[in-house]
Design a protein around this motif. Structure first.
Motif, short mmCIF file in Angstrom:
data_model
loop_
_atom_site.label_atom_id
_atom_site.label_comp_id
_atom_site.label_asym_id
_atom_site.label_seq_id
_atom_site.Cartn_x
_atom_site.Cartn_y
_atom_site.Cartn_z
N ARG A 8 -36.51 63.49 -77.26
CA ARG A 8 -35.57 64.61 -77.11
C ARG A 8 -36.26 65.93 -77.45
O ARG A 8 -36.07 66.94 -76.78
N SER B 292 -38.79 66.96 -74.65
CA SER B 292 -38.15 67.41 -73.40
C SER B 292 -37.27 68.63 -73.60
O SER B 292 -36.49 68.98 -72.71
N GLN B 293 -37.35 69.27 -74.76
CA GLN B 293 -36.62 70.50 -75.06
C GLN B 293 -35.10 70.31 -75.13
O GLN B 293 -34.35 71.29 -75.05
N VAL B 294 -34.65 69.07 -75.28
CA VAL B 294 -33.21 68.83 -75.36
C VAL B 294 -32.63 69.47 -76.61
O VAL B 294 -31.56 70.11 -76.57
N LYS C 166 -33.72 72.03 -78.21
CA LYS C 166 -33.73 73.49 -78.06
C LYS C 166 -32.53 73.95 -77.26
O LYS C 166 -31.90 74.97 -77.58
N ARG C 167 -32.18 73.20 -76.20
CA ARG C 167 -31.00 73.57 -75.39
C ARG C 167 -29.71 73.36 -76.17
O ARG C 167 -28.78 74.15 -76.07
N PHE C 168 -29.65 72.27 -76.94
CA PHE C 168 -28.44 72.01 -77.71
C PHE C 168 -28.20 73.08 -78.77
O PHE C 168 -27.05 73.36 -79.13
N ARG C 169 -29.26 73.68 -79.28
CA ARG C 169 -29.10 74.70 -80.32
C ARG C 169 -28.45 75.97 -79.78
O ARG C 169 -27.95 76.79 -80.56
N THR C 170 -28.45 76.13 -78.47
CA THR C 170 -27.77 77.28 -77.87
C THR C 170 -26.32 76.95 -77.51
O THR C 170 -25.61 77.82 -77.00
N SER C 171 -25.90 75.71 -77.76
CA SER C 171 -24.53 75.31 -77.45
C SER C 171 -23.64 75.58 -78.65
O SER C 171 -24.05 76.19 -79.64
N TRP D 276 -37.11 71.38 -84.47
CA TRP D 276 -36.23 71.32 -83.31
C TRP D 276 -37.00 71.44 -82.01
O TRP D 276 -36.55 71.01 -80.96
N GLU D 277 -38.19 72.03 -82.07
CA GLU D 277 -39.01 72.23 -80.88
C GLU D 277 -40.27 71.39 -80.97
O GLU D 277 -40.64 70.94 -82.07
#
Length: 296
Positions: free
Chosen positions: A108, A111-113, A115-120, A292-293
């Protein structure tokens, strides 16, 4: 003038109350929203387990391996069944929870998942809970399948099922935290198999060694310091293994006579303390090294 100013004088306290307090329905709605976020994320992670071939193979192979070992060894006594159940419980949790969690977290992150979730709308704490819950559920389900299959094969029921279940739950959560810690120290997916090797091998080997009645008490007491060994010992105790199987070195007997407790009670506390210590160690590593990254 007095009539004109009176409404504003009476409305001031009401405005203050409105500004500084949140209605109870609103608090409940926010609470339900937080739970809903965690549930949705947990469902997503649970679905991902069954979509990844490596994770699915680990989940399926763990109980199959344990059942195959029982079919090959064919235990004939209650003590032998309980010892096998204890050690195979640890095997299942290491294979189906610890290694799978480590692999999933590294994947995760790569694949930057994350990082994307942290913007949610998910908070970091909600993300961690949602990521951990599927593997806790998988681990508990695996142990339930294992113990049910063993019972159908002739194993007796646990003598203290609630305490055995408590140990399984704590060890499952510890396995998830250990996976987080190992993933935090693993740079990429290619190195996951090397990252999990120390804890996995120590856990698998010592969880079996510690229940070997042929070992000396002093050696078994030292083996108990390895990760998962004390948890295996606790599982065996609460399943109903004869107390003579457990380590009771001479210094413990001398100490318990002075303290006024039995050697069995003292060593049970020793097992709990060692398990708690590893839980704290894994948690500290995960908190310190978590990223996270992708790691550089």
């Amino acid at each position: 003038m007095s009539l004109a100013t009176r409404p504003r004088t009476e409305s001031a306290p009401m405005a203050a109350r409105t500004a500084h307090s949140v209605p109870r329905p609103e608090r409940k709605r926010r609470h339900r929203t937080r739970i809903g976020r965690i549930v949705r994320m947990t469902r997503f992670e649970l679905a991902m387990i069954f979509k990844q071939k490596v994770a699915l193979m680990s989940v399926l192979l763990a109980p199959a391996t344990a059942i195959g070992i029982a079919s090959f060894s064919k235990p004939t006594t209650p003590g032998a069944w309980h010892s096998l159940t204890a050690s195979m419980t640890i095997l299942v949790l290491i294979m189906a929870v610890y290694t799978t969690t480590t692999s999933a977290v590294v994947s995760r992150r790569e694949s930057q998942v994350f990082k994307r979730f942290r913007t949610s709308e998910l908070l970091p704490r909600q993300m961690m809970i949602s990521l951990a819950m599927p593997y806790v559920l998988v681990g508990l389900a695996q142990v339930a399948i294992l113990t049910t299959a063993y019972h159908l094969m002739g194993a007796p029921m646990p003598q203290q099922p609630l305490l055995f279940g408590a140990v399984v739950l704590v060890t499952t959560v510890m396995s998830v935290v250990a996976g987080f810690a190992t993933a935090s120290l693993t740079t990429n997916s290619e190195r996951v198999q090397f990252g999990v090797m120390p804890v996995m091998m120590l856990g698998l080997v010592t969880s079996i060694m510690v229940l070997n009645p042929g070992m000396s008490d002093e050696l078994r007491t030292g083996v108990l310091l390895a990760p998962y060994a004390a948890a295996s010992n606790l599982c065996a105790r609460f399943l109903g293994v004869d107390g003579q199987v457990f380590a009771q070195p001479g210094f413990v007997s001398d100490l318990t006579e002075k303290v006024g407790v039995s050697a069995n009670t003292f060593m049970t506390g020793y097992d709990i303390a060692v398990t708690a210590l590893w839980f704290v160690i894994f948690t500290a590593i995960a908190r310190k090294a978590w990223r996270w990254e992708p790691r550089g």
